[in-house]
Design an enzyme around this catalytic site. Structure first.
Site, PDB file in Angstrom:
ATOM      1  N   PHE A   1       0.823  -1.213   0.000  1.00  0.00           N
ATOM      2  CA  PHE A   1       0.000   0.000   0.000  1.00  0.00           C
ATOM      3  C   PHE A   1       0.856   1.261   0.000  1.00  0.00           C
ATOM      4  O   PHE A   1       2.054   1.214   0.302  1.00  0.00           O
ATOM      5  CB  PHE A   1      -0.912   0.028   1.239  1.00  0.00           C
ATOM      6  CG  PHE A   1      -0.162   0.083   2.537  1.00  0.00           C
ATOM      7  CD1 PHE A   1       0.369   1.274   3.024  1.00  0.00           C
ATOM      8  CD2 PHE A   1       0.053  -1.073   3.277  1.00  0.00           C
ATOM      9  CE1 PHE A   1       1.087   1.323   4.217  1.00  0.00           C
ATOM     10  CE2 PHE A   1       0.780  -1.030   4.468  1.00  0.00           C
ATOM     11  CZ  PHE A   1       1.282   0.170   4.934  1.00  0.00           C
ATOM     12  N   VAL A   2       0.217   2.380  -0.333  1.00  0.00           N
ATOM     13  CA  VAL A   2       0.740   3.711  -0.003  1.00  0.00           C
ATOM     14  C   VAL A   2      -0.327   4.361   0.863  1.00  0.00           C
ATOM     15  O   VAL A   2      -1.497   4.418   0.473  1.00  0.00           O
ATOM     16  CB  VAL A   2       1.002   4.575  -1.258  1.00  0.00           C
ATOM     17  CG1 VAL A   2       1.409   5.999  -0.844  1.00  0.00           C
ATOM     18  CG2 VAL A   2       2.092   3.954  -2.134  1.00  0.00           C
TER      19      VAL A   2
ATOM     20  N   PRO B   1       3.654  -1.163  10.184  1.00  0.00           N
ATOM     21  CA  PRO B   1       2.306  -0.881   9.706  1.00  0.00           C
ATOM     22  C   PRO B   1       1.299  -1.821  10.350  1.00  0.00           C
ATOM     23  O   PRO B   1       1.592  -2.990  10.575  1.00  0.00           O
ATOM     24  CB  PRO B   1       2.409  -1.134   8.194  1.00  0.00           C
ATOM     25  CG  PRO B   1       3.606  -1.976   7.983  1.00  0.00           C
ATOM     26  CD  PRO B   1       4.504  -1.806   9.166  1.00  0.00           C
TER      27      PRO B   1
ATOM     28  N   SER C   1      -0.494   2.643  12.766  1.00  0.00           N
ATOM     29  CA  SER C   1       0.848   2.119  12.575  1.00  0.00           C
ATOM     30  C   SER C   1       1.767   2.741  13.624  1.00  0.00           C
ATOM     31  O   SER C   1       1.379   3.701  14.288  1.00  0.00           O
ATOM     32  CB  SER C   1       1.361   2.480  11.176  1.00  0.00           C
ATOM     33  OG  SER C   1       0.521   1.936  10.188  1.00  0.00           O
TER      34      SER C   1
ATOM     35  N   HIS D   1       7.546  -6.895  12.200  1.00  0.00           N
ATOM     36  CA  HIS D   1       7.388  -6.136  10.952  1.00  0.00           C
ATOM     37  C   HIS D   1       5.964  -5.683  10.671  1.00  0.00           C
ATOM     38  O   HIS D   1       5.745  -4.905   9.752  1.00  0.00           O
ATOM     39  CB  HIS D   1       7.926  -6.933   9.769  1.00  0.00           C
ATOM     40  CG  HIS D   1       6.927  -7.876   9.146  1.00  0.00           C
ATOM     41  ND1 HIS D   1       6.250  -8.833   9.853  1.00  0.00           N
ATOM     42  CD2 HIS D   1       6.504  -7.989   7.870  1.00  0.00           C
ATOM     43  CE1 HIS D   1       5.456  -9.506   9.037  1.00  0.00           C
ATOM     44  NE2 HIS D   1       5.584  -9.014   7.824  1.00  0.00           N
ATOM     45  N   GLY D   2       4.998  -6.164  11.435  1.00  0.00           N
ATOM     46  CA  GLY D   2       3.617  -5.764  11.149  1.00  0.00           C
ATOM     47  C   GLY D   2       2.671  -6.378  12.149  1.00  0.00           C
ATOM     48  O   GLY D   2       3.099  -6.889  13.192  1.00  0.00           O
TER      49      GLY D   2
ATOM     50  N   GLY E   1       0.566  -8.973  11.551  1.00  0.00           N
ATOM     51  CA  GLY E   1       0.490 -10.424  11.428  1.00  0.00           C
ATOM     52  C   GLY E   1      -0.954 -10.880  11.269  1.00  0.00           C
ATOM     53  O   GLY E   1      -1.847 -10.404  11.963  1.00  0.00           O
TER      54      GLY E   1
ATOM     55  N   LYS F   1      -4.345   0.759  -2.599  1.00  0.00           N
ATOM     56  CA  LYS F   1      -4.046  -0.674  -2.444  1.00  0.00           C
ATOM     57  C   LYS F   1      -4.024  -1.361  -3.800  1.00  0.00           C
ATOM     58  O   LYS F   1      -4.547  -0.831  -4.772  1.00  0.00           O
ATOM     59  CB  LYS F   1      -5.154  -1.338  -1.615  1.00  0.00           C
ATOM     60  CG  LYS F   1      -5.296  -0.851  -0.207  1.00  0.00           C
ATOM     61  CD  LYS F   1      -4.435  -1.565   0.776  1.00  0.00           C
ATOM     62  CE  LYS F   1      -4.495  -3.070   0.681  1.00  0.00           C
ATOM     63  NZ  LYS F   1      -3.361  -3.668   1.451  1.00  0.00           N
TER      64      LYS F   1
END
Length: 483
Positions: A207-208, A380, A387, A406-407, A409, A482
Site C-alpha cells: 500500500f501507499v 504498519p 501504525s 514487521h507488522g 500479522g 491498495k
DNA sequence: ATGTGC
C-alpha cells in the site's frame, strides 16, 4: 494433525522458549504475550521455528517475533542467523518478496492543511502509482541492460535518473544498495518481469498510505526523526514485484538440488538451502541482492510519484510540501552482519523474514542523523487501525541479532477473510471511519480486512516491553491506495 | 507475496 511434540517454557511475560530436542541445534525463542501465544499455536509456525533450529550452522536461537505466522518453510516473523563457515543461506528464510519493506516519508504539512483535499490526494496517488497484480508502468519500460543497472545500483540508480535526491539515499538501509549484487545470476525471465514494474505497488498487503502523527511517546526521539503531532506522513509498503518472486522461484530449484549435493538433512523441503560459502549459496546471495536493489529502487521511484501527486493535488511546490524520507527498512532479506556470539564478535548471515532490522544508537550502520536515537523501524498495522514508529535498541542487538517485528500479522487466512467480508463493503466501512481507500481489486480489499489482522498495538507492546524496540510515535490513516 | 496451478 495438531499434535504438539514440543515443550514450551515461559521465560517471562513476553518470551517463550522451545526447548532444544531431537535434531534441533539451538532453542527456539518466541516473543509474544500469553494470549498471542495461544493464537500462534493454532498454525504451524512454531513447528517451523523448530525446523529452522535444525539447520546446519544456526547460532543463538531460532527466533519468532510476535507477528509470527505460517510461511514458506521458515515462519513469517522469523529471524535466524548462521555461522559463515558451517552455516547455510536459504531462499525460504528470505521469502518470495525479496526486500519487501517499508519506508516512511514526512511532510511539511499538517492535518488541517489537507482536510477537504483528501479525495484529490488519494485519486492523484491512485492514478500516478500503478497498483494491483501484474501492474506495470506504461510511461517507463526499461531495456534489459538498464534493468541490470538497477539491480547493481538500487535506489542510487533511481536518484541518478532524477527520481529523488542524494539526501534520500542517506536515509535508506544500506543506502539503498546491497553490496555483491551480480545481475548475471538473475534469469532472463526474472529480468523480463522487471522491465515495466519499476515504480509499481503490486497487490496483497502492499500500500501507499497518507496518515498523521496521532500520538508521540518520546518527544526527543520524534523530534530527531522530524515527526510532530498532527504532521502528515506517507508510508510506502512494497517490494521487488515479479522480479524478486522469479529470483526466489528460480533459486528454490537450485537449492533443492544443492541440499542433496551437500547432504543437508531437511525437516521440510521448503527449507532447502546451501552452505553460505558454496557456489549455490554465493549465487543465491548475489541474485537476492539484485532483487533487493530492485525493491529499493522501486520504493524510491514510488516516492518520486508520491511527491508529484501531492504537488498536483494540492497545487503546491516541493518547497511547500517538503516531503522527505525518514527511513526505508527491509523486512525480507538475508544480510552479512557482525554480532556478538558467546562474547566474541562473529560475522553471520542473518535471515530476517517478516522481521525488521532494529540496530541501536551509535551502531555504524545507523544513519548519521539518527546515531543518537537508534535506527528507525516502521510497523504498519491494518487498513483501519494505526501504525507505529519505533527505534532499535541495544537489547535487540544483543538478544535478536538486532531485529524486531514487521507488522500486525494475520489471524485469518485470505480465504477466511474473504468469507467474513462477504456482503459487506469494506471501502464504505472505512469511509465511515474517515479513511478513504482506492483499490485495484475488491477481492484484495476483502482479504485485507482489518479483523484479518492481529491488533498491531499488542504486537508493538510486546517488542517494547521485551526491550527489543522503543516506541516513538503512532500514526493514523487518512487515505490509502491498495493493489 | 506472485502474469494467484504446469
Amino acid at each position: 494433525m495438531n499434535e504438539r511434540n514440543y515443550k514450551i517454557q515461559k521465560i517471562d511475560d513476553y518470551r517463550w522458549r522451545i526447548l532444544r530436542e531431537g535434531k534441533m541445534h539451538v532453542d527456539g525463542i518466541v516473543y509474544a504475550d500469553e494470549s498471542m501465544m495461544k493464537e500462534i499455536q493454532k498454525d504451524e509456525s512454531l513447528q517451523q521455528v523448530i525446523n529452522v533450529a535444525c539447520l546446519p550452522g544456526i547460532v543463538g536461537h531460532s527466533l519468532g517475533m510476535p507477528d509470527i505466522h505460517w510461511g514458506y518453510g521458515f515462519p513469517i516473523g522469523g529471524v535466524a542467523a548462521f555461522d559463515m563457515e558451517d552455516g547455510v543461506v536459504s531462499p525460504g528464510g528470505v521469502g518470495y518478496d525479496i526486500n519487501c519493506g517499508v519506508r516512511l516519508l514526512k511532510t511539511g504539512l499538517c492535518r488541517v492543511e489537507i482536510s477537504g483535499k483528501l479525495e484529490s490526494i488519494v485519486d492523484s496517488l491512485f492514478v500516478n502509482i500503478p497498483s494491483g497484480v501484474g501492474s506495470h508502468r506504461k510511461d517507463l519500460k526499461l531495456s534489459q541492460h538498464e534493468v541490470k543497472n538497477v539491480l547493481k545500483n538500487g535506489a542510487q540508480w533511481a536518484v541518478s535518473h532524477g527520481y529523488g535526491s542524494k539526501e534520500d539515499l542517506e536515509h535508506i538501509e544500506e543506502k539503498g544498495c546491497i553490496f555483491g549484487a551480480d545481475p548475471e545470476l538473475v534469469s532472463t525471465r526474472a529480468i523480463e518481469r522487471g522491465l515495466a514494474q519499476l515504480g509499481t505497488l503490486g497487490s496483497g498487503n502492499h500500500f501507499v498510505e497518507v496518515g498523521y502523527v496521532s500520538e508521540i511517546f518520546d518527544e526527543k526521539i520524534a523530534r530527531t526523526l522530524g515527526l510532530e503531532k498532527d504532521g502528515i506522513t506517507i508510508m510506502i509498503h512494497t517490494g521487488s514485484r515479479g522480479l524478486g518472486y522469479q529470483v526466489c522461484d528460480d533459486f528454490i530449484k537450485v537449492m533443492i538440488r544443492a541440499s542433496g549435493k551437500y547432504n543437508i538433512e531437511l525437516p521440510d523441503r521448503q527449507l532447502c538451502c546451501a552452505p553460505i560459502n558454496s557456489p549455490e549459496g554465493r549465487d543465491y546471495f548475489a541474485a537476492m541482492a539484485c532483487a533487493a536493489n530492485y525493491a529499493f529502487a522501486n520504493r524510491q521511484m514510488i516516492t518520486h510519484w508520491v511527491r508529484e501527486s501531492f504537488e498536483r493535488a494540492l497545487h503546491v511546490s516541493p518547497k511547500e510540501s517538503r516531503i522527505s524520507l525518514v527511513y526505508d527498512a527491509c523486512h525480507n532479506i538475508a544480510k552479512f552482519e557482525d554480532h556478538l556470539v558467546n562474547g566474541q564478535k562473529k560475522r553471520l548471515c542473518v535471515h530476517r523474514k517478516g522481521a525488521t532490522r532494529a540496530f541501536p544508537p551509535n551502531h555504524p550502520d545507523t544513519p548519521a542523523a539518527y546515531k543518537a536515537v537508534g535506527q528507525p523501524v516502521f510497523i504498519p498495522g491494518d487498513m483501519g487501525r494505526c501504525s507505529y514508529v519505533l527505534v532499535g535498541t541495544e537489547k535487540a542487538y544483543s538478544d535478536t541479532f538486532g531485529s524486531t517485528c514487521h507488522g500486525a500479522g494475520r489471524v485469518m487466512s485470505r480465504n477466511q477473510a474473504t468469507k467474513v467480508a462477504k456482503g459487506r463493503s469494506i471501502a464504505q466501512e472505512l469511509k465511515e471511519k474517515g479513511i478513504l481507500v482506492r483499490a485495484d481489486s475488491r477481492a484484495t480489499l476483502e482479504e485485507e480486512l482489518s479483523d484479518a489482522y492481529k491488533d498491531v498495538t499488542k504486537v508493538v507492546d510486546v517488542v517494547q516491553h521485551a526491550g527489543i524496540s522503543k516506541k516513538v510515535a503512532q500514526l493514523k490513516p487518512l487515505c490509502v491506495i491498495k493493489g
